[in-house]
Write an enzyme that holds these catalytic residues in place. Structure first.
Site, PDB file in Angstrom:
ATOM      1  CG  ASP A 171      -5.833   1.184  12.341  1.00 29.52           C
ATOM      2  OD1 ASP A 171      -6.723   1.722  13.018  1.00 29.52           O
ATOM      3  OD2 ASP A 171      -4.885   1.813  11.831  1.00 29.52           O
ATOM      4  CD  GLU A 186     -10.673   2.443  12.415  1.00 28.58           C
ATOM      5  OE1 GLU A 186     -10.874   3.562  12.929  1.00 28.58           O
ATOM      6  OE2 GLU A 186      -9.588   2.116  11.915  1.00 28.58           O
ATOM      7  CG  ASP A 193     -10.065   6.054  16.742  1.00 29.27           C
ATOM      8  OD1 ASP A 193      -8.964   6.555  17.006  1.00 29.27           O
ATOM      9  OD2 ASP A 193     -10.189   4.979  16.113  1.00 29.27           O
TER      10      ASP A 193
END
Length: 923
Positions: free
Chosen positions: A600, A629, A698
């Site tokens: 992340d 990410e 997201d």
């Protein structure tokens, strides 16, 4: 050149060498007579004294920020011994290097006592602040460093101009200057032609690095423009060894300047004949056209050279430069050892990913449901039991939607494994599963344990004696539920990776709570970004402890403390290393652990941590997959020392521009150019394991993007703030057909496709939180909202494409080349090539029927070609072997297919697609 840790970087010096054709090596005994026009520096000890501080400048090498010394000519500090020589090779521990330009940048490694010439292009960025500006720091942020606001400081060398020297691959790069860590400033010297919108109503500055051929005279017949012939084996796009037998090569020439480009390859030791391979055009930029190919070789060192033909002129490009003589070029051919700089897991190249948001995927055990768990089939947009009535309380007011729980858990994911097998999935990415207060779990309370709402409720309360010492860590009942799930997933042929949220934790994390309670006296005081220890007041309030949060100062997501040398401070760094070992090798058993990580907000953690962390991960399990990410171009993380791949938003964004948008849609030519850029941007072994997504937790759902075109990727899609007018309508049939077309590209492009849970079931929605609605299940119908039904047709489409990818190795490992990009007709066609096997993908992105003439490779002329997307030509069947890890496969219908000629003519319906391949290719 490989990246180095910041610690080692302090020992590195840079020289600017002013002479041509002089061999340089590590300093040793040398004849110093003769011309002193070349210099070699020998650093006597650690070059970090104060006398050097004004010469230290930041340099981005291999896309990692290092601190180096830039020395020119004889103007060097007294600590540097200058040895002049001419015409001599200096032997010893060093590497010999020949400068290729009037000035060569040389790296000195005092640990290995070596000098190396650095390949690639260097650009010096300059920023002169105005007199009225009040500032303390200036940093350079750009596409080359993940837009980090602190990774690349700029320094004033006494003239008021802030500078940073950066090594960049050839091409266009975007950037801004960041003043005081928060004010973003454009560069007046920016190349205006290449500026792009920054997403905040401004533009990003741009710089073109490398040869710019736009101003060259028009190509002439029987003539090749020599200045525009470019091949640098040190640059990833030009030469990548993807494996011991796969070599990707390319060369650039002026657009329209050559008729044919070939590469000639032979054994490196003079054995065997030269083999010729035709290179294919692979995109244009700044007046240059790239020709490339993926070549399979015997797995031993090779020599290679390029042959360029334009009418009556033939030139050969080799390590000796351009030549009109083939024999001369053969004598100075490039040499390639066929040893990849790094490897990525083979299984990740064959992956069909499925992203699971655990709380909303499936409820397999009601006993662990949190209080107030709602019915799975509830109408998302209604006021549910226990919630405060009125629309004003949905997002705001009582905030009903933020507190909802639906009871999804690990037991539910395990229960769904046969469904995922039926779909054709073989790799699962789980959003966070560790103990946390929220339903999304990005606010970790304890990395050591699986959340009890995902396993066995209340099991954490039974633990006694756990400390921060890994020797005291125990396995809870929820942990064991998860480990049993991993075993079962492996048995059914799945790989499983976890979301690693290593940048921050939640307010409920035991270490952070200890800091709030004990202040400076906490054993975890060095774990977090505390900027004010306060005077005993309430934490987060005036007079109390103040901390940096990922969300905001004193927020719910306290940041773990960064360190300029190690990336993270010692405490959290060692803790996360221990956590990594725990879940990758439970009780020392690698086979019982997870298969990798999705990381992340990866750019928020400095590179040194990821470098050390990758080494740890690969030492535990060399076959583990590491994915970051990263929303921007990801070269800084994909050089072999950090990640294997990233979530490929740089594919998702242009895919939306092409497939979704209407008024602002890109053309087939523009989309093709971006796809070619993507193919060459990264080492091939990384490109093949990129996680190619179209949507995620997201963004808004892919299906809803088609109902809301022309918004820009992940913009204007949140009803509660950025997108109050976002259209919530269910996609119509045409929009569903266009969505199917986008999925065809996702499943056939270079990289591994990732399905966001429920897309295959027909789910649609705006962005967070509604993109996390409960999964639509066939066995749980009907749902309270009558529009919410399991989309059997969409499921079958995803299943067919997953089966196609699993059955054709060319789609998993093959080269990419554009065949057709017809802007007038709205047609795009491309091929995936692997040795003598080819797959042809044809897309009609228009609202009209199109007849497309697809040019075929020589080997496919006379072959029986099947359109594997046509149910009339191929059917999906489940593997009848009875194997528990079986997946669906495609089988040709009796008599299907047509014998191909040099061109295969196919008619496509509006927004139709075809995937053509010889029927013998399918496994």
């Amino acid at each position: 050149m490989g990246r180095m840790s910041h610690r080692r970087a302090c020992w590195v010096g840079c020289l600017t060498v002013l002479a041509m054709s002089v061999w340089l090596g590590a300093c040793a005994e040398a004849d110093t007579s003769g011309d002193d026009s070349a210099y070699v520096a020998e650093i006597g000890g650690r070059a970090t004294g104060n006398r050097f501080s004004d010469r230290m400048i930041p340099v981005l090498v291999g896309e990692q920020t290092l601190y180096r010394y830039q020395l020119e000519g004889l103007n060097v500090p007294t600590d540097v011994k200058v040895v002049g020589f001419s015409g001599h090779t200096i032997q010893g521990a060093g590497v010999i290097v020949e400068p290729r330009h009037g000035k060569a940048t040389i790296e000195f490694d005092p640990m290995g006592r070596t000098l190396k010439q650095l390949s690639g292009s260097w650009h010096q960025f300059e920023y002169m602040p105005g007199d009225e500006q009040d500032f303390q720091t200036v940093h350079l942020a750009g596409s080359f460093n993940g837009w980090s606001t602190n990774a690349l400081p700029m320094y004033d060398r006494g003239d008021g101009v802030y500078r940073a020297l950066v090594k960049l691959p050839d091409g266009v790069h975007w950037y801004k200057f960041v003043v005081n860590g928060e004010t973003w400033v454009n560069d007046p010297k920016s190349d205006k032609e290449f500026e792009q919108p920054d997403g905040n109503y401004g533009v990003n500055s741009a710089v073109l690095v490398g040869v710019d051929a736009r101003g060259l005279p028009a190509p002439k017949p029987d003539h090749i423009e020599r200045s525009a012939v470019i091949h640098d084996p040190g640059d990833v796009p030009d030469m990548t060894v993807a494996s011991g037998s796969l070599l990707r090569l390319s060369i650039r020439v002026q657009v329209g300047d050559v008729e044919r480009v070939s590469v000639l390859i032979a054994g490196a030791h003079g054995g065997g004949a030269w083999m010729r391979y035709t290179l294919q055009p692979s995109g244009e930029s700044v007046g240059l056209e790239r020709y490339g190919a993926l070549v399979q070789v015997a797995g031993e060192p090779v020599r290679y050279l390029f042959e360029l033909v334009d009418g009556g002129e033939t030139l050969y490009q080799s390590a000796g430069g351009l030549s009109e003589s083939l024999s001369e070029a053969e004598g100075t051919a490039y040499v390639c050892d066929m040893v990849p700089a790094f490897v990525t897991p083979d299984w990740a190249k064959a992956a069909v990913w499925y992203q699971v948001f655990p709380e909303r995927f499936r409820n397999g055990e009601v006993a662990n449901d949190p209080p107030g768990t709602q019915r799975w089939q509830s109408n998302w947009w209604a006021t549910l039991p226990g919630e405060t009535a009125s629309e004003d309380n949905f997002y705001g007011g009582a905030g009903n939607v933020w507190g909802r729980r639906f009871g999804g858990d690990i037991q539910g994911v395990r229960e769904a494994l046969p469904y995922l097998r039926e779909l054709g999935v073989n790799a699962i990415y789980l959003n966070p599963v560790f103990e946390a207060r929220s339903m999304h779990k990005y606010d970790t309370s304890d990395f050591r344990h699986i959340d009890d709402n995902f396993g066995v409720k209340g099991d954490l309360e039974k633990l006694v004696g756990e400390t921060n010492d890994p020797a005291t860590w125990q396995w809870t009942e929820s942990d064991r539920v998860f480990l049993e799930f991993i075993q079962e997933a492996h048995r059914q042929g799945f790989k499983v990776i976890l979301d690693g949220v290593f940048n921050h934790v939640g307010e409920g994390h035991y270490a952070f709570k200890d800091v709030l309670e004990n202040g400076r006296d906490s054993e975890y005081a060095g774990w977090f970004e505390i900027f004010d220890w306060g005077t005993g007041g309430e934490p987060g309030k005036p007079g109390g402890v103040q901390w940096r949060g990922w969300d905001h100062d004193n927020g719910q997501l306290p940041l773990l403390k960064k360190d300029p040398v190690k990336g993270l401070a010692d405490g959290p760094r060692e803790h996360l290393f221990a956590i990594t070992r725990r879940w990758m090798a439970p009780d020392g058993d690698v086979s019982a652990g997870i298969d990798g990580w999705r990381l992340d907000v990866a750019p928020d953690i400095p590179h040194p941590f990821w470098i050390q962390w990758r080494a740890l991960v690969k030492s535990i399990n060399p076959d583990a997959y590491i994915n970051g990410e990263v929303w921007t171009w990801a070269q800084p993380w994909l050089g072999g020392d950090q990640f294997d791949g990233v979530m490929n938003y740089q594919f998702a964004i242009p895919a939306q521009d092409f497939f979704v948008d209407t008024k602002t849609a890109s053309t087939p030519g523009e989309f093709s150019a971006v796809l070619n850029q993507l193919v060459y941007a990264y080492p091939l072994q990384s490109a093949l394991v990129m996680m190619n997504l179209l949507d995620s937790h997201d963004t808004d759902r892919l299906a809803s993007m088609f109902v809301n075109p022309d918004l820009g990727y992940d913009t204007g899609n949140r009803l509660q703030d950025t997108g109050p007018d976002y259209n919530l309508d269910k996609p119509d049939e045409v929009q569903r057909q266009r969505m199917k077309q986008a999925v065809v590209c996702q499943m056939t492009f270079v990289g591994a496709p990732m399905i966001y849970y429920g897309d295959e079931a027909g789910m649609w929605s705006p962005d967070d939180p509604s993109n996390r609605m409960p999964m639509i299940w066939r066995d749980l119908m009907p749902y309270d909202n009558s529009e919410v039904v399991f989309d059997t047709d969409m499921f079958s489409w995803y299943q067919r494409l997953a089966s196609l990818r699993l059955g054709l190795d060319t789609l998993r490992r093959g080269f990419f080349r554009t065949l057709i990009s017809d802007d007038e007709l709205g047609v795009l066609a491309y091929a995936r090539d692997l040795d003598n096997q080819h797959v042809y993908i044809v897309i009609n992105r228009s609202s009209e029927v199109r007849e497309v003439r697809v040019p075929l490779a020589q080997v496919d002329r006379g072959a029986v070609m099947i359109d594997w997307l046509d149910p009339g030509q191929a059917e999906v069947v489940m593997d009848d072997s009875g194997a528990v890890d079986a997946r669906p496969r495609l089988v040709p219908v009796a008599g299907a297919g047509r014998v191909a000629g040099s061109v295969f003519i196919i008619e496509l319906e509006p927004y139709g697609s075809a995937v053509l391949a010889d029927r013998e290719q399918m496994r």
